[in-house]
Design a protein around this motif. Sequence first.
Motif: not given
Length: 349
Positions: A189-197
């Motif tokens: 189950r995908r919980l969330y996506t994010d971008r890198f910093a």
Amino acid sequence: MGELSCSRQISSNTRERPRLIVEGARAARQQQMLASLDLNLLLSLEALLEHRNVTHAARHVRLSQPSMSRALTRLRGIFNDDLLVRGSSGLVPTPQAERLARLLPPVLDALRGMVNRQGEWRSKTIMAIPDHQALILLPPLLPLLREHAPNLDIVTGSFLTGALRRLEQGEIDLAVGQTGGTPPGFFRRRLYTDRFACLLRCEHPALAQEWTIEAFAALRHAAIDSDSKGGFGRVHDDLANLHLQDRDPVLVSNLLTAAVAIAATDLVLIVPHRVATRIAALLPLAIVDPPVELSPYEVGLIWHERCHRDPEHHWLRHKIAAAAAAGTELAHPSTMRGQTADASRREEA
């Protein structure tokens, strides 16, 4: 002497046979009694012993009075006992019925416990989760568990080697981390996506310069060393593929150690933006978007099909997803909302 000794042996064997025959007959009788019983009969017996009235007992288990009378007749045959006989004030139990009244409640309670899984958790669950994800998920998750399952112990560990095998064998219950897919027999189950910093110390010289690919490439990078070849603990393993530097990154064992090193040196660390935000709130660090395009960071929840239909496990997975959604909305209220509902091929419906 030899014949006499042989005669005694034969006589001894002869004496053993009646005892063996009796024990065999008793075992056969017990097997027959068990085969004759069913759960409905046990429930009828419970009601009869409690109410000592056929009509009231029938009403308690929603049977007709003739059906309860037939059940009592069957029970008398199975136990070879009258169980309930008429007295001056109604039915009274026989000694056998009194014994059954003591034995039956724990038996039925155990059976009810087998089919009723709606109670609180009174055990523990073991979750493999890298420290940078524990930093994000545990703060919103633990209050939810404390409110709805105060007796549940959550044991987390960042040791992620062989996570799929350990899930299959029951050594761990859940795994959280970055992974693109799951093999047969596993769910995701995908919980969330994010971008890198990028994280740099607040007085880093690069912040006073134009933030270009060349400036980025000239920096010495730090990287968190994952112990998992399966990718669960991965933070950003594509650093070597960017061809931006000639030197290998400085490998650090965990996120907090890396963050402290970043605050005291001119190293730069690439982490998911949510992680960067949480760390920058604790240490004097600046958050800068990388000057190159990086693939999104996707966090998934992984489990084996052996636990898929377990109601407690199902409940916990939804609480973890709710905690991830709550943290996502706080971090990115406009751009991240709704992404936790996306599903992959093997993701839970």
